[in-house]
Scaffold this active site. Structure first.
Site, mmCIF file in Angstrom:
data_model
loop_
_atom_site.group_PDB
_atom_site.id
_atom_site.type_symbol
_atom_site.label_atom_id
_atom_site.label_comp_id
_atom_site.label_asym_id
_atom_site.label_seq_id
_atom_site.Cartn_x
_atom_site.Cartn_y
_atom_site.Cartn_z
ATOM 1 N N SER B 153 -3.456 -0.577 6.962
ATOM 2 C CA SER B 153 -2.674 -1.853 6.942
ATOM 3 C C SER B 153 -1.824 -1.972 8.423
ATOM 4 C CB SER B 153 -1.772 -1.944 5.836
ATOM 5 O OG SER B 153 -1.164 -3.112 5.725
ATOM 6 N N ASP B 407 -10.089 -6.997 0.077
ATOM 7 C CA ASP B 407 -8.845 -6.965 0.742
ATOM 8 C C ASP B 407 -8.554 -8.222 1.232
ATOM 9 O OD1 ASP B 407 -6.455 -6.450 1.767
ATOM 10 O OD2 ASP B 407 -7.100 -4.778 3.008
ATOM 11 N N HIS B 432 -7.665 -2.381 -0.158
ATOM 12 C CA HIS B 432 -6.812 -2.147 0.736
ATOM 13 C C HIS B 432 -6.805 -0.672 1.281
ATOM 14 C CE1 HIS B 432 -4.041 -3.762 3.898
ATOM 15 N NE2 HIS B 432 -3.237 -3.489 3.380
#
Lengths: 485, 485
Positions: B153, B407, B432
């Protein structure tokens, strides 16, 4: 408003070149990396679009520690080569120098004002300015103009770092006399003064080098008492009398710096960069020094004083010598000293191998001196290496590092090819960024060759760039064919 | 002091993995790029040296917007692969999150305190920490340990930028679910919610997606008056009653965020990342929603409320729903919101193509909201592109960008190979940063393959590194032979 840099044309001894610019300003964030304040300031830059034809490149000079117009007037290579590349010429001023003062007259008043002076902030300024230029000079097809960075000395360091840190902003960099290896653990600290000494011995004479080497003890001996100090001050035509050992140290530092500057700007023709000087100033200096006969200590000091006038009084208009400064006020010595105490920590020392007084490099003492002078200390000696990678250039590309070997800064320069994309150009007879100066019929062959090498590299970068975005069109072909290696 | 992250082992629904670390701190300059202050603060990092044998690599996780121990417990890939690489594992906390608060409790009190929260400062923190680790774990021959950056991320963005901006600090980066293209002009703003919608339709059901799409109008209709708002609040088990349109907007944002989070963490096994959840939570959510029969507006809201409990109350211990937060408090939502207003400006919008209420992206309004909330404004939308180059990765090297296509952040990810040195790995069934999680028998094949790809890449980078410094010795051969492509 049109800005005419007339000062370079008025006197006979100065460069015959005088370049014409439009002066512009861009509103710049004071701090690019934190968000404690949203203050901005006006950054100055100079533009010449005489030769510019879209989608030709932008020649972007990453300004260094001084008034940008001084660098513009001493970087004729950009003007000499702009016509064949149809390039837009831009000289960007470094924050905290010239007129780019974020807090006006208060800019140097305290660390809370001066603290935004750093190489990282300056690089970000250049990226923002380039982004703005892309809008001002947009091609119309949405494609960016290719920008080539140029810089000499600290400006050369910045141009190489601009390519390393922001490779999407510039397609390549010509970094002349850029001592990016003059940091801890990469270059021995004694290299710098060793080069100055060699240059005085080889281009001046052995006698000249020995006289300078001897002079430090002689001056200290004579200047032991008030009478002696007054004598020394008078012989050297100082503006104020040397009154203490501290004053004496300032005087000797001043002399050392003049010798160093002479090596830096030992161009084969008269020039006015740090100071107005004749061609081959070291030869002139040593010829003068060697020709003065002397029989005692005061005689030796007198001989040195006479020779120093080559540097301090070539115009015959200097009334007395101010030992607080060795170069034009256009150079921001105070700003540079602050940077030397923050992000540009370059270990330099003198040993028996050179003609200067022994001066060991001691980081702790250095730090103390910085704190005394600027209320800041270097965070640690490794800051510049952590920030820019030191001698690890494995992933760098499209940079030419050129060095004149007469230049003491060449000791901390990149003197070997790093890869096919990061190349070194040596000018054995060149001084401090000789190649970036305007062409001159007295240029040595190595300097001429360096300039041709730069042009071929730039053409090759442009060829790649146009190929990438336009394919096999006229722009690409133009550069690909014209400058085949 | 030894730090046992017990919290991850206590409850049945949580991950069975529980990793053991030593907690350490490093004194870090508050400001790496200016010199207005010489303040420092303690940055936390976690170390596990169980598998480490010199001169093996350092696996360095570039912490993101939250307590670093949460990321450490949810990044099992580093532990699963450390034994075969004999790697040292380090998780570095991002400044202003977890316990790395430069001004303690005052850190979030004003821009003058919070302003040093920026991605650039964080990257420099990691470079300084890596430099310190090189000293702590020195090989003895003066040669640096090879460091591989990992991140998921925002942490993945940081790991890729660490390699791009400081390539001498890390030999490569595994950047998982790193939306470095989620900036102005690169990715259309509506992509994000379009992906969420597709995932609900494809993994849940068409009915489920349609019910959600319809629910916004239904809720707004019912919540037109005090009585209606009280009803909605009661049905959705809110901790405080919705009293105004502003409150209602907060509620609807909270619901949107839950749907988005469900898409992000739609792992095939029970996990506890943002919240404790069952495996395949979107299927569970939609199965629940689809199975509740309803005949009127309140019934629809009740059905939504029942399904939402999958997310909000999987542990059966949530007394009421706090619409101010959608994830564990370990995630620094406030810090991230500040970053979204300063250097991480990511345009996101909703249109008719998705199941959410239409929300145009308007930079001016966005800027106003930022100023109201944090007394800062984005300098301009281009800041992240100017700083990190946007989608121009031509000179980048040794980066793997992996993305799970379930995601929503994958829309702003690097989904195509940029070059032989910058490669993309797609996980059609991944969420994710699924690949950075610990191995699980329910992992889909694409996630398993992504992990193997990472290991081969790391081995190849290590092979090059050892070859460069040691030549054809055992380390080089070990990696060159073992992980031949």
């Amino acid at each position: 408003m049109r800005f005419y840099a007339l000062f370079c044309c008025v006197a006979f001894y100065r460069s015959v070149n005088c370049y014409d610019f439009v002066t512009k300003y861009i509103e710049m964030p004071l701090d690019h990396f934190s968000f404690t304040s949203n203050a901005t300031f006006k950054l100055r830059y100079l533009v010449n679009d005489t030769y510019f034809r879209q989608p030709s490149p932008v020649f972007f000079y990453t300004g260094n520690e001084g008034d940008i117009s001084m660098f513009a007037q001493n970087t004729g290579f950009l003007f000499d080569s702009a016509p064949e590349f149809k390039a837009l010429i831009v000289f960007a001023e470094h924050r905290y120098y010239g007129t780019s003062l974020p807090f006006g007259n208060l800019s140097y008043s305290s660390p809370s004002h001066l603290g935004y002076l750093s190489s990282q902030q300056a690089l970000a300024d250049y990226v923002y300015l380039i982004n703005d230029l892309q809008k001002q000079y947009a091609i119309g097809d949405g494609q960016k103009l290719p920008v080539v960075a140029f810089g000499g000395s600290y400006g050369g360091m910045l141009s190489s770092w601009l390519r390393i840190k922001y490779p999407y902003a510039v397609i390549g960099a010509i970094a002349s006399s850029a001592p990016i290896f003059q940091f801890k653990g990469i270059t021995p600290c004694h290299t710098f003064y060793k080069i100055v000494t060699d240059v005085f011995r080889n281009l001046g004479s052995e006698k000249c080098e020995k006289t300078i080497r001897k002079s430090w003890t002689t001056i200290r001996n004579v200047a032991k008492d008030d009478n002696g100090r007054a004598n020394v001050s008078s012989i050297l035509r100082l503006c104020s009398i040397v009154k203490s050992v501290d004053d004496l140290n300032v005087l000797l530092d001043w002399m050392s710096e003049i010798y160093t500057n002479l090596a830096m700007v030992n161009y084969p023709y008269p020039a006015d960069f740090l100071m107005p000087l004749p061609g081959n100033p070291i030869r002139v200096f040593c010829n003068t020094l060697d020709s003065v006969e002397y029989h005692d200590d005061l005689g030796l000091i007198k001989a040195i004083g006479t020779a120093l006038e080559i540097y301090t009084n070539y115009t015959q208009q200097t009334k007395c010598n101010d030992i607080e400064t060795t170069a034009t006020a256009d150079l921001g010595e105070k700003g540079w000293n602050f940077q030397s105490c923050t992000d540009m920590i370059m270990p330099i020392c003198s040993t028996d191998e050179d003609m200067f007084e022994n001066t060991p490099y001691n980081f702790t003492e250095y730090s103390e001196k910085c704190f005394k002078e600027y209320s800041v200390r270097p965070r640690n000696e490794n800051v510049p290496i952590l920030e820019y990678g030191g001698d690890d250039l494995e992933t760098a590309s499209n940079i030419v590092f050129s060095n004149g070997l007469l230049d003491p800064w060449s000791g901390g320069g990149v003197l070997k090819n790093i890869s096919s994309k990061v190349t070194a150009v040596l000018m054995p007879d060149g001084a401090h960024h000789s190649d970036l100066r305007a062409k001159n019929h007295l240029d040595t062959e190595d300097v001429v060759n360096a300039r041709n090498f730069h042009k071929k590299q730039i053409a090759s970068w442009l060829g790649q760039y146009y190929w990438r975005y336009y394919g096999n069109n006229e722009y690409h072909l133009n550069y690909a064919l014209k400058y085949k290696h």
